[in-house]
Design a protein around this motif. Structure first.
Motif, short mmCIF file in Angstrom:
data_model
loop_
_atom_site.label_atom_id
_atom_site.label_comp_id
_atom_site.label_asym_id
_atom_site.label_seq_id
_atom_site.Cartn_x
_atom_site.Cartn_y
_atom_site.Cartn_z
N VAL A 1 5.84 39.25 42.31
CA VAL A 1 6.55 38.00 41.99
C VAL A 1 5.57 37.00 41.37
O VAL A 1 5.89 36.32 40.39
N GLN A 2 4.34 36.96 41.91
CA GLN A 2 3.34 36.04 41.35
C GLN A 2 3.05 36.37 39.89
O GLN A 2 2.95 35.48 39.04
N SER A 3 2.96 37.66 39.58
CA SER A 3 2.56 38.02 38.21
C SER A 3 3.72 37.94 37.22
O SER A 3 3.51 37.73 36.04
N ILE B 1 13.95 38.07 46.81
CA ILE B 1 13.26 37.78 45.54
C ILE B 1 13.59 36.35 45.10
O ILE B 1 12.72 35.59 44.67
N ASN B 2 14.87 35.96 45.22
CA ASN B 2 15.24 34.58 44.88
C ASN B 2 14.46 33.57 45.70
O ASN B 2 14.04 32.53 45.19
N GLU C 1 17.17 36.14 39.20
CA GLU C 1 16.11 35.86 40.17
C GLU C 1 15.90 34.36 40.39
O GLU C 1 15.20 33.95 41.31
N TYR C 2 16.47 33.54 39.51
CA TYR C 2 16.23 32.09 39.55
C TYR C 2 17.40 31.31 40.15
O TYR C 2 17.41 30.09 40.10
N ALA C 3 18.39 32.01 40.69
CA ALA C 3 19.61 31.31 41.15
C ALA C 3 19.29 30.28 42.24
O ALA C 3 19.77 29.14 42.20
N LEU C 4 18.45 30.64 43.21
CA LEU C 4 18.14 29.70 44.30
C LEU C 4 17.25 28.57 43.80
O LEU C 4 17.44 27.40 44.17
N SER C 5 16.31 28.91 42.96
CA SER C 5 15.43 27.90 42.39
C SER C 5 16.24 26.84 41.63
O SER C 5 16.04 25.62 41.81
#
Ligand SMILES: Nc1ncnc2c1ncn2[C@@H]1O[C@H](COP(=O)(O)OP(=O)(O)OP(=O)(O)O)[C@@H](O)[C@H]1O
Ligand SMILES: [Mg+2]
Length: 261
Positions: free
Chosen positions: A173-175, A140-141, A110-114
């Protein structure tokens, strides 16, 4: 540090790509440094900006984000195009469709783009991410990489359906993944003021989301054939037809987004 805005709606054809292209170029016209990221295998954003995504073999978001661990592109600068319209662009093409499968087997998928954007965040004032019409791993990314989410929303009844699912996804996603994600606002698009159904839907949107304390932009993007024509010219409407009400509306949106900083 840039503001990363994910432009999201799982409903197709609600003007996500049109909004990224026009808002991005209008922000650049207002002196803001902008990076536009195409996170949709359809590659429409690149086309809207006059690029041919199919000729960009191995220089797209897919190589930079999905194949990064395999060393495909260590340097993100390899895949950033400098567009004539004053924005930078990370393009996508159909290869990105494999991301759904490829990312599934990766650690912290989920963190690939970040992770990808982290080194360039200081180089821009705004990073806008164009999402595909699904709530899959690419969207989601984008939500995990973003500071805020902007939701284009066509002003007809059917377009409203599904919005609660999108808002639930944002809360999830926030939680679990990105506590600082906030909602930039809902943007009414494809608005035909001569249609009473559109007027009523717009009023409903303002009432329902006002009660939920979710911002609905004052700016409403009118329906105009100029938006449909402009991708053929490879320039967004703010360049192709700058004096039309639609282009003016995107410039007003720029002011609302800047005030919201
Ligand atoms: N304000 C508008 N008036 C008329 N046509 C518009 C307007 N905004 C966008 N369009 C047209 O509507 C179609 C869909 O727009 P766009 O591609 O931006 O939507 P999208 O949400 O990105 O779609 P997808 O979900 O397939 O990615 C395009 O043909 C576009 O040119
Ligand atoms: Mg699109």
């Amino acid at each position: 540090m840039s503001r990363v805005i994910a432009v999201v709606n799982q409903k197709g054809g609600v003007a996500k790509t049109t909004t990224v292209a026009n808002l991005g170029v209008a922000l650049a016209q207002a002196g803001q440094r902008c990076l536009l990221v195409d996170s949709d295998p359809q590659g429409s954003l690149a086309i809207s900006l006059g690029q041919d995504p199919d000729s960009l073999a191995s220089h797209t978001l897919y190589e930079a984000m999905v194949l990064a661990d395999e060393g495909a592109h260590k340097d993100l600068k390899d895949v950033i195009l400098h567009d004539q319209q004053g924005v930078d662009l990370i393009p996508a093409n159909l290869e990105l469709a494999a991301a759904e499968i490829d990312l599934n087997s990766q650690y912290a998928r989920e963190y690939a783009l970040s992770r990808l954007l982290a080194p360039v965040r200081d180089a821009y004032d705004f990073i806008l991410v164009d999402c595909p019409p699904q709530l899959g791993i690419l969207t989601i990314n984008a939500l995990v990489a973003a500071d805020s989410v902007l939701v284009p929303l066509a002003t007809n009844y059917l377009a409203l359906r599904g919005l609660q699912l999108l808002l639930r996804t944002v809360r999830l996603v926030q939680s679990r993944l990105n506590a600082s994600l906030r909602i930039e606002g809902l943007l009414p698009t494809l608005y035909d003021r001569r249609t009473s159904h559109h007027q009523e839907t717009l009023q409903e949107v303002r009432r329902i989301f006002g009660e939920q304390h979710i911002r609905v932009f004052e700016t409403v993007i009118p329906r105009s054939v100029r938006f449909e024509e402009s991708p053929i010219t490879g320039t967004p409407a703010v360049v192709y037809a700058p004096n039309t009400p639609g282009a003016q509306a995107y410039r007003e949106l720029v002011q609302e987004v800047l005030i919201n900083a």
